[in-house]
Design a protein around this motif. Structure first.
Motif, PDB file in Angstrom:
ATOM      1  N   GLU A 157       1.983  10.842  -1.646  1.00  0.00           N
ATOM      2  CA  GLU A 157       0.902  11.812  -1.553  1.00  0.00           C
ATOM      3  C   GLU A 157       1.390  13.119  -2.167  1.00  0.00           C
ATOM      4  OE1 GLU A 157      -2.017  11.972   1.861  1.00  0.00           O
ATOM      5  OE2 GLU A 157      -0.769  13.741   2.252  1.00  0.00           O
ATOM      6  N   PRO A 186      -0.412   5.544  -5.746  1.00  0.00           N
ATOM      7  CA  PRO A 186       0.083   4.280  -5.192  1.00  0.00           C
ATOM      8  C   PRO A 186       1.233   3.713  -6.024  1.00  0.00           C
ATOM      9  CG  PRO A 186      -1.946   3.912  -6.392  1.00  0.00           C
ATOM     10  CD  PRO A 186      -1.709   5.398  -6.393  1.00  0.00           C
ATOM     11  N   TRP A 216      -3.270  10.859  -4.084  1.00  0.00           N
ATOM     12  CA  TRP A 216      -2.468   9.707  -3.669  1.00  0.00           C
ATOM     13  C   TRP A 216      -2.070   8.926  -4.913  1.00  0.00           C
ATOM     14  CZ3 TRP A 216       0.356   7.844   0.027  1.00  0.00           C
ATOM     15  CH2 TRP A 216       0.660   6.493   0.076  1.00  0.00           C
ATOM     16  N   GLU A 234      -5.844  -0.320  -2.899  1.00  0.00           N
ATOM     17  CA  GLU A 234      -6.369   0.754  -2.057  1.00  0.00           C
ATOM     18  C   GLU A 234      -5.349   1.128  -0.989  1.00  0.00           C
ATOM     19  OE1 GLU A 234      -9.035   2.489  -2.537  1.00  0.00           O
ATOM     20  OE2 GLU A 234      -9.819   1.272  -4.185  1.00  0.00           O
ATOM     21  N   ARG A 235      -5.280   2.407  -0.682  1.00  0.00           N
ATOM     22  CA  ARG A 235      -4.322   2.921   0.293  1.00  0.00           C
ATOM     23  C   ARG A 235      -4.494   2.262   1.664  1.00  0.00           C
ATOM     24  NH1 ARG A 235      -3.373   9.359   1.532  1.00  0.00           N
ATOM     25  NH2 ARG A 235      -1.453   9.113   2.713  1.00  0.00           N
ATOM     26  N   ASP A 236      -5.731   1.956   2.047  1.00  0.00           N
ATOM     27  CA  ASP A 236      -5.996   1.345   3.353  1.00  0.00           C
ATOM     28  C   ASP A 236      -5.938  -0.187   3.314  1.00  0.00           C
ATOM     29  OD1 ASP A 236      -8.336   0.680   2.025  1.00  0.00           O
ATOM     30  OD2 ASP A 236      -9.664   1.695   3.431  1.00  0.00           O
ATOM     31  N   THR A 254       0.810  -1.217   0.000  1.00  0.00           N
ATOM     32  CA  THR A 254       0.000   0.000   0.000  1.00  0.00           C
ATOM     33  C   THR A 254       0.841   1.264   0.000  1.00  0.00           C
ATOM     34  OG1 THR A 254      -0.199  -0.081   2.421  1.00  0.00           O
ATOM     35  CG2 THR A 254      -1.956  -1.138   1.122  1.00  0.00           C
TER      36      THR A 254
END
Length: 83
Positions: free
Chosen positions: A39, A50, A48, A56-58, A35
Protein backbone atom coordinates in the motif's frame (compact mmCIF):
# COMPACT_ATOMS: atom_id res chain seq x y z
CA UNK A 1 2.46 -28.27 3.45
CA UNK A 2 0.64 -28.63 0.15
CA UNK A 3 0.59 -26.90 -3.20
CA UNK A 4 -2.38 -24.64 -3.94
CA UNK A 5 -3.49 -23.43 -7.34
CA UNK A 6 -4.92 -19.91 -7.02
CA UNK A 7 -6.85 -18.96 -10.17
CA UNK A 8 -8.77 -15.94 -11.44
CA UNK A 9 -12.53 -16.36 -11.81
CA UNK A 10 -12.93 -13.28 -13.99
CA UNK A 11 -11.53 -12.17 -17.36
CA UNK A 12 -7.81 -11.40 -17.38
CA UNK A 13 -6.10 -8.89 -19.62
CA UNK A 14 -2.59 -8.29 -20.90
CA UNK A 15 0.06 -7.72 -18.22
CA UNK A 16 -1.99 -9.52 -15.58
CA UNK A 17 -1.70 -12.87 -13.82
CA UNK A 18 -4.41 -15.47 -14.29
CA UNK A 19 -3.04 -18.09 -11.88
CA UNK A 20 -0.24 -18.91 -9.48
CA UNK A 21 0.79 -22.04 -7.59
CA UNK A 22 1.98 -21.58 -4.01
CA UNK A 23 3.07 -23.90 -1.23
CA UNK A 24 1.16 -23.25 2.02
CA UNK A 25 -0.24 -24.96 5.08
CA UNK A 26 -3.88 -24.19 4.25
CA UNK A 27 -6.18 -22.40 1.78
CA UNK A 28 -6.25 -19.21 3.86
CA UNK A 29 -2.45 -18.91 3.75
CA UNK A 30 -2.45 -19.60 0.01
CA UNK A 31 -4.98 -16.80 -0.49
CA UNK A 32 -2.91 -14.48 1.72
CA UNK A 33 0.18 -15.10 -0.44
CA UNK A 34 -1.87 -14.50 -3.62
CA UNK A 35 -3.35 -11.22 -2.38
CA UNK A 36 -0.14 -9.78 -0.94
CA UNK A 37 1.03 -6.37 -2.09
CA UNK A 38 2.17 -2.92 -1.01
CA UNK A 39 0.00 0.00 0.00
CA UNK A 40 1.50 3.32 -1.09
CA UNK A 41 0.31 6.65 0.28
CA UNK A 42 0.70 9.40 -2.28
CA UNK A 43 -0.37 13.06 -2.14
CA UNK A 44 -4.18 12.97 -2.20
CA UNK A 45 -4.73 9.20 -2.33
CA UNK A 46 -3.58 5.74 -1.32
CA UNK A 47 -2.72 3.13 -3.96
CA UNK A 48 -2.55 -0.66 -3.65
CA UNK A 49 0.19 -2.37 -5.70
CA UNK A 50 -0.52 -6.12 -5.74
CA UNK A 51 2.32 -8.62 -6.07
CA UNK A 52 0.20 -10.36 -8.73
CA UNK A 53 -1.48 -7.81 -10.98
CA UNK A 54 -5.14 -8.59 -11.62
CA UNK A 55 -5.68 -10.37 -8.29
CA UNK A 56 -8.17 -8.41 -6.16
CA UNK A 57 -6.90 -7.40 -2.73
CA UNK A 58 -9.88 -9.09 -1.02
CA UNK A 59 -9.53 -12.28 -3.12
CA UNK A 60 -13.05 -11.86 -4.53
CA UNK A 61 -11.98 -12.89 -8.05
CA UNK A 62 -9.94 -15.93 -6.97
CA UNK A 63 -10.46 -19.62 -6.28
CA UNK A 64 -8.08 -21.85 -4.33
CA UNK A 65 -7.57 -25.55 -5.12
CA UNK A 66 -5.35 -27.86 -3.08
CA UNK A 67 -2.69 -29.87 -4.94
CA UNK A 68 -0.79 -32.50 -2.95
CA UNK A 69 2.98 -32.07 -2.40
CA UNK A 70 5.62 -31.48 0.28
CA UNK A 71 8.17 -28.71 0.84
CA UNK A 72 8.63 -25.18 2.26
CA UNK A 73 6.09 -22.34 1.90
CA UNK A 74 6.43 -19.97 -1.07
CA UNK A 75 5.67 -19.32 -4.70
CA UNK A 76 6.11 -22.26 -7.08
CA UNK A 77 4.66 -20.94 -10.38
CA UNK A 78 3.02 -17.72 -11.60
CA UNK A 79 1.11 -17.43 -14.89
CA UNK A 80 1.42 -13.92 -16.35
CA UNK A 81 -0.16 -12.71 -19.62
CA UNK A 82 2.30 -10.28 -21.21
CA UNK A 83 0.92 -7.75 -23.62
Amino acid sequence: MALYLVSRTDHHDYDEYDAIVVRAGDEATALKIATNGTERTLPGYTRWDPDFRGFERDGSNLTVERLESRGPAGLVLASFNAG
